[in-house]
Design an enzyme around this catalytic site. Structure first.
Site, PDB file in Angstrom:
ATOM      1  CE  LYS A  13      -1.967  -1.084   3.929  1.00 33.85           C
ATOM      2  NZ  LYS A  13      -1.251  -2.350   4.235  1.00 33.85           N
ATOM      3  NE  ARG A  88      -4.330  -1.428  10.009  1.00 35.72           N
ATOM      4  CZ  ARG A  88      -3.174  -1.018   9.534  1.00 35.72           C
ATOM      5  NH1 ARG A  88      -3.090   0.110   8.875  1.00 35.72           N
ATOM      6  NH2 ARG A  88      -2.122  -1.745   9.700  1.00 35.72           N
ATOM      7  NE  ARG A 127       7.823  -2.488   6.176  1.00 35.66           N
ATOM      8  CZ  ARG A 127       6.501  -2.505   6.151  1.00 35.66           C
ATOM      9  NH1 ARG A 127       5.847  -1.826   5.253  1.00 35.66           N
ATOM     10  NH2 ARG A 127       5.823  -3.208   7.045  1.00 35.66           N
ATOM     11  NE  ARG A 162       6.592  -0.530  10.153  1.00 36.16           N
ATOM     12  CZ  ARG A 162       5.503  -0.578   9.385  1.00 36.16           C
ATOM     13  NH1 ARG A 162       5.497   0.045   8.214  1.00 36.16           N
ATOM     14  NH2 ARG A 162       4.433  -1.231   9.769  1.00 36.16           N
ATOM     15  NE  ARG A 173       2.355  -5.364  11.095  1.00 36.10           N
ATOM     16  CZ  ARG A 173       3.346  -4.954  10.304  1.00 36.10           C
ATOM     17  NH1 ARG A 173       4.577  -5.375  10.513  1.00 36.10           N
ATOM     18  NH2 ARG A 173       3.106  -4.118   9.320  1.00 36.10           N
TER      19      ARG A 173
HETATM   20  P1  AP5 Z   1       4.913  -1.530   1.789  1.00 38.62           P
HETATM   21  O1  AP5 Z   1       4.528  -0.722   0.604  1.00 38.62           O
HETATM   22  O2  AP5 Z   1       5.705  -0.860   2.864  1.00 38.62           O
HETATM   23  O3  AP5 Z   1       3.624  -2.290   2.365  1.00 38.62           O
HETATM   24  P2  AP5 Z   1       2.365  -1.756   3.173  1.00 38.62           P
HETATM   25  O4  AP5 Z   1       1.153  -2.428   2.590  1.00 38.62           O
HETATM   26  O5  AP5 Z   1       2.359  -0.275   3.242  1.00 38.62           O
HETATM   27  O6  AP5 Z   1       2.690  -2.462   4.548  1.00 38.62           O
HETATM   28  P3  AP5 Z   1       2.667  -1.975   6.067  1.00 38.62           P
HETATM   29  O7  AP5 Z   1       3.287  -3.128   6.814  1.00 38.62           O
HETATM   30  O8  AP5 Z   1       3.282  -0.629   6.270  1.00 38.62           O
HETATM   31  O9  AP5 Z   1       1.187  -1.935   6.355  1.00 38.62           O
HETATM   32  P4  AP5 Z   1       0.519  -2.098   7.682  1.00 38.62           P
HETATM   33  O10 AP5 Z   1      -0.842  -1.851   7.238  1.00 38.62           O
HETATM   34  O11 AP5 Z   1       0.702  -3.326   8.457  1.00 38.62           O
HETATM   35  O12 AP5 Z   1       1.314  -1.093   8.626  1.00 38.62           O
HETATM   36  P5  AP5 Z   1       0.990   0.366   9.111  1.00 38.62           P
HETATM   37  O13 AP5 Z   1       2.245   1.111   9.126  1.00 38.62           O
HETATM   38  O14 AP5 Z   1      -0.191   0.908   8.393  1.00 38.62           O
HETATM   39  O15 AP5 Z   1       5.736  -2.803   1.252  1.00 38.62           O
HETATM   40  C1  AP5 Z   1       6.261  -3.772   2.156  1.00 38.62           C
HETATM   41  C2  AP5 Z   1       7.647  -4.211   1.673  1.00 38.62           C
HETATM   42  O16 AP5 Z   1       7.517  -4.885   0.428  1.00 38.62           O
HETATM   43  C3  AP5 Z   1       8.637  -3.058   1.432  1.00 38.62           C
HETATM   44  O17 AP5 Z   1       9.911  -3.486   1.792  1.00 38.62           O
HETATM   45  C4  AP5 Z   1       8.563  -2.814  -0.095  1.00 38.62           C
HETATM   46  O18 AP5 Z   1       9.790  -2.321  -0.613  1.00 38.62           O
HETATM   47  C5  AP5 Z   1       8.256  -4.224  -0.621  1.00 38.62           C
HETATM   48  N1  AP5 Z   1       7.386  -4.219  -1.802  1.00 38.62           N
HETATM   49  C6  AP5 Z   1       6.264  -3.475  -2.003  1.00 38.62           C
HETATM   50  N2  AP5 Z   1       5.707  -3.768  -3.196  1.00 38.62           N
HETATM   51  C7  AP5 Z   1       6.501  -4.734  -3.758  1.00 38.62           C
HETATM   52  C8  AP5 Z   1       6.447  -5.461  -4.975  1.00 38.62           C
HETATM   53  N3  AP5 Z   1       5.487  -5.270  -5.871  1.00 38.62           N
HETATM   54  N4  AP5 Z   1       7.420  -6.371  -5.214  1.00 38.62           N
HETATM   55  C9  AP5 Z   1       8.408  -6.605  -4.326  1.00 38.62           C
HETATM   56  N5  AP5 Z   1       8.523  -5.940  -3.143  1.00 38.62           N
HETATM   57  C10 AP5 Z   1       7.562  -5.018  -2.864  1.00 38.62           C
HETATM   58  O19 AP5 Z   1       0.486   0.074  10.614  1.00 38.62           O
HETATM   59  C11 AP5 Z   1       1.374  -0.266  11.649  1.00 38.62           C
HETATM   60  C12 AP5 Z   1       0.601  -0.393  12.971  1.00 38.62           C
HETATM   61  O20 AP5 Z   1      -0.040   0.868  13.303  1.00 38.62           O
HETATM   62  C13 AP5 Z   1      -0.569  -1.396  12.983  1.00 38.62           C
HETATM   63  O21 AP5 Z   1      -0.131  -2.714  13.246  1.00 38.62           O
HETATM   64  C14 AP5 Z   1      -1.457  -0.838  14.101  1.00 38.62           C
HETATM   65  O22 AP5 Z   1      -0.942  -1.150  15.374  1.00 38.62           O
HETATM   66  C15 AP5 Z   1      -1.318   0.671  13.894  1.00 38.62           C
HETATM   67  N6  AP5 Z   1      -2.365   1.216  13.004  1.00 38.62           N
HETATM   68  C16 AP5 Z   1      -2.196   1.721  11.762  1.00 38.62           C
HETATM   69  N7  AP5 Z   1      -3.377   2.150  11.255  1.00 38.62           N
HETATM   70  C17 AP5 Z   1      -4.304   1.896  12.191  1.00 38.62           C
HETATM   71  C18 AP5 Z   1      -5.714   2.100  12.251  1.00 38.62           C
HETATM   72  N8  AP5 Z   1      -6.402   2.643  11.234  1.00 38.62           N
HETATM   73  N9  AP5 Z   1      -6.364   1.714  13.371  1.00 38.62           N
HETATM   74  C19 AP5 Z   1      -5.699   1.193  14.417  1.00 38.62           C
HETATM   75  N10 AP5 Z   1      -4.360   0.962  14.434  1.00 38.62           N
HETATM   76  C20 AP5 Z   1      -3.674   1.327  13.327  1.00 38.62           C
END
Ligand code: AP5
Length: 218
Positions: A13, A88, A127, A162, A173
């Protein structure tokens, strides 16, 4: 355009949203990035969020709703925005609906990036993120390694893993995603807003599919 991205942790994402934000010059509002910035800054929201993030579970809804209310009502978001990671769960989605109503706006489309679990685990654990908060570039040890070992290509700062990207938190997760976030697929399907794009394959190829979808060709 007001775009919302759904997808499991590691689906890509953030990677796709950054490219989209650059192409359309729209603000990219990532809940995870906002929460991590709040934790670093030691704000009340950050203090409330940290213990939940460290366990790989959702932070209480009110923290996110307050955070996004503040963001979405700024002039910067008046021309549109890209939401990444919020909402979420269904209560957050209902709060977003109310908030959008208040500002006389609605979502244009919801893009669901679909990626297999095995790939998600590999992406999350591989990552590496730039430690410079003003840069925030994201790499992957296999698919997108930095040119110099553990240094950011853009600003030269150290890269780090991270704390929630460790293998032992990935399962929690993914389970949180299945139980709480996946129901949003039905929520937005019922509103005729959902479009699913495969999150597997080359980043630029996926981006092409995202653009096609936004242009009604997906
Ligand atoms: P990346 O693009 O970073 O993936 P992402 O989908 O953004 O993954 P996240 O892990 O950041 O999402 P998340 O939803 O768990 O975490 P968030 O920070 O929102 O890609 C991942 C990796 O793959 C990278 O290394 C990239 O280079 C590689 N990659 C990407 N595309 C590729 C491809 N096509 N081919 C090869 N490699 C590729 O949330 C963290 C925490 O915050 C949660 O656990 C929760 O505790 C809290 N939180 C966040 N939002 C909320 C909410 N709305 N409500 C409550 N708690 C929340």
């Amino acid at each position: 355009m007001r775009i919302l991205f759904l997808g499991a942790p590691g689906a890509g994402k953030g990677t796709q949203c950054k490219k989209l934000a650059e192409k359309y010059q729209l603000p990219h509002l990532s809940s995870g990035d906002l929460l991590r910035a709040a934790v670093r800054a030691g704000t009340a929201a950050g203090k409330a969020a940290k213990e939940y993030m460290d366990k790989g579970v959702l932070v209480p809804d009110h923290v996110l709703i307050d955070m996004f209310r503040e963001k979405l009502t700024t002039p910067e978001c008046a021309k549109g925005f890209i939401l990444d990671g919020f909402p979420r769960n269904v209560p957050q989605a209902e709060s977003l609906d109310e908030l959008l109503n208040e500002i006389h706006a609605s979502l244009s489309v919801v893009i669901n990036l679909h990626t297999d679990d095995e790939l998600l685990t590999e992406r999350i654990t591989g990552r590496r993120s730039c430690s410079n908060k003003d840069c925030g570039a994201v790499y992957h040890v296999k698919s997108f390694p930095p040119k110099n070992d553990n240094k950011c290509d853009v600003c030269g700062s150290e890269l780090y893993q991270r704390s929630d990207d460790r293998q032992e938190l990935v399962e929690s997760r993914l389970l949180t995603y299945r139980e709480q976030t996946e129901p949003l697929i039905d929520y937005y399907t019922d509103k005729h807003l959902l479009r699913t794009v495969s999150g597997e394959g080359d980043v630029n190829e996926i981006f092409g599919h995202v653009i096609d979808t936004l242009n009604g060709k997906g």
